[in-house]
Design an enzyme around this catalytic site. Structure first.
Site, PDB file in Angstrom:
ATOM      1  N   HIS A  39      15.544  30.221  10.882  1.00 49.24           N
ATOM      2  CA  HIS A  39      14.556  30.139  11.963  1.00 49.24           C
ATOM      3  C   HIS A  39      13.176  30.486  11.425  1.00 49.24           C
ATOM      4  O   HIS A  39      13.038  31.302  10.513  1.00 49.24           O
ATOM      5  CB  HIS A  39      14.902  31.083  13.123  1.00 49.24           C
ATOM      6  CG  HIS A  39      15.176  32.487  12.704  1.00 49.24           C
ATOM      7  ND1 HIS A  39      16.371  32.871  12.137  1.00 49.24           N
ATOM      8  CD2 HIS A  39      14.409  33.612  12.754  1.00 49.24           C
ATOM      9  CE1 HIS A  39      16.327  34.166  11.868  1.00 49.24           C
ATOM     10  NE2 HIS A  39      15.140  34.643  12.212  1.00 49.24           N
ATOM     11  N   HIS A  95       9.536  32.024  12.791  1.00 49.29           N
ATOM     12  CA  HIS A  95       8.851  32.731  13.869  1.00 49.29           C
ATOM     13  C   HIS A  95       7.452  32.136  14.005  1.00 49.29           C
ATOM     14  O   HIS A  95       6.757  31.955  12.998  1.00 49.29           O
ATOM     15  CB  HIS A  95       8.649  34.206  13.518  1.00 49.29           C
ATOM     16  CG  HIS A  95       9.905  34.987  13.323  1.00 49.29           C
ATOM     17  ND1 HIS A  95      10.395  35.858  14.266  1.00 49.29           N
ATOM     18  CD2 HIS A  95      10.770  35.060  12.278  1.00 49.29           C
ATOM     19  CE1 HIS A  95      11.502  36.432  13.803  1.00 49.29           C
ATOM     20  NE2 HIS A  95      11.744  35.966  12.600  1.00 49.29           N
TER      21      HIS A  95
HETATM   22  P1  5GP Z   1      14.914  37.697  11.965  1.00 51.54           P
HETATM   23  O1  5GP Z   1      14.919  39.192  12.023  1.00 51.54           O
HETATM   24  O2  5GP Z   1      16.290  37.185  11.615  1.00 51.54           O
HETATM   25  O3  5GP Z   1      13.832  37.093  11.147  1.00 51.54           O
HETATM   26  O4  5GP Z   1      14.598  37.201  13.441  1.00 51.54           O
HETATM   27  C1  5GP Z   1      15.517  37.198  14.480  1.00 51.54           C
HETATM   28  C2  5GP Z   1      14.734  37.210  15.759  1.00 51.54           C
HETATM   29  O5  5GP Z   1      15.629  36.922  16.805  1.00 51.54           O
HETATM   30  C3  5GP Z   1      14.079  38.549  16.089  1.00 51.54           C
HETATM   31  O6  5GP Z   1      12.680  38.378  16.215  1.00 51.54           O
HETATM   32  C4  5GP Z   1      14.741  38.976  17.383  1.00 51.54           C
HETATM   33  O7  5GP Z   1      13.827  39.578  18.261  1.00 51.54           O
HETATM   34  C5  5GP Z   1      15.273  37.679  17.923  1.00 51.54           C
HETATM   35  N1  5GP Z   1      16.469  37.802  18.736  1.00 51.54           N
HETATM   36  C6  5GP Z   1      17.514  38.643  18.498  1.00 51.54           C
HETATM   37  N2  5GP Z   1      18.473  38.436  19.436  1.00 51.54           N
HETATM   38  C7  5GP Z   1      18.010  37.461  20.251  1.00 51.54           C
HETATM   39  C8  5GP Z   1      18.567  36.827  21.411  1.00 51.54           C
HETATM   40  O8  5GP Z   1      19.675  37.110  21.869  1.00 51.54           O
HETATM   41  N3  5GP Z   1      17.801  35.858  21.998  1.00 51.54           N
HETATM   42  C9  5GP Z   1      16.565  35.518  21.517  1.00 51.54           C
HETATM   43  N4  5GP Z   1      15.902  34.565  22.184  1.00 51.54           N
HETATM   44  N5  5GP Z   1      16.020  36.104  20.436  1.00 51.54           N
HETATM   45  C10 5GP Z   1      16.734  37.061  19.808  1.00 51.54           C
END
Ligand code: 5GP
Length: 144
Positions: free
Chosen positions: A107, A109
């Site tokens: 993903h 951001h």
């Molecule tokens: P990472 O830490 O893997 O780069 O980003 C994961 C993102 O997913 C985080 O910014 C977190 O806030 C978001 N996130 C975690 N759980 C959920 C969820 O259940 N739904 C949504 N829409 N976002 C989520």
């Protein structure tokens, strides 16, 4: 989680893609899905994930699928900018736990930045309510 491991089909974003978990969507086609981050670092924090591919991170993404996905990332980034008119925009992506990744489906951001507003930190913050996210999502959707 290391950089190299098997894809877990029960990760949160896989569940969102299957419709097993709710999300506030702003864009979807056959290549990508974009939805609001529920722990937003700023108003309008949006995630863009590839569809139909089991890629845990950027390195896993097959080269022949990358271009079409990145076009969607840019399209959603432009919609966040047009819809919300921030002063700046961060486009971020993490690979592996030591780098800050917490969900293991690729993903990007998209985080709008306003000079006058404080931004939250990655991986912290409180869960936003759907009624808080919905009007922001509507503005982004309208700009796509
Ligand atoms: P990472 O830490 O893997 O780069 O980003 C994961 C993102 O997913 C985080 O910014 C977190 O806030 C978001 N996130 C975690 N759980 C959920 C969820 O259940 N739904 C949504 N829409 N976002 C989520």
């Amino acid at each position: 989680m290391t950089l190299h491991a098997a894809y877990d089909p029960d990760n949160i974003f896989a569940k969102i893609l299957r419709g097993d978990m709710p999300s506030l969507k702003v864009f979807e086609d056959d290549v990508a899905l974009a939805f609001m981050d529920v722990f937003p670092q700023s108003d309008g924090h949006t995630l863009v994930i590839p569809k139909g591919i089991e890629a845990r991170n950027f390195l896993d993404m097959p080269a022949d699928r990358l271009g079409s996905y990145m076009l969607r990332v840019q399209r959603v980034a432009k919609a966040v900018e047009w819809g919300l008119k921030p002063d700046g925009l961060r486009v971020m992506q993490f690979n592996g736990t030591p780098a800050g990744q917490t969900v293991f489906h690729l993903h990007f951001h998209i985080i709008p930045i306003w000079e006058s507003r404080e931004m939250g930190r990655h991986g912290t913050g409180t869960m936003a309510r759907p009624d808080e996210l919905a009007p922001i999502a509507a503005k982004i959707r309208a700009a796509i």
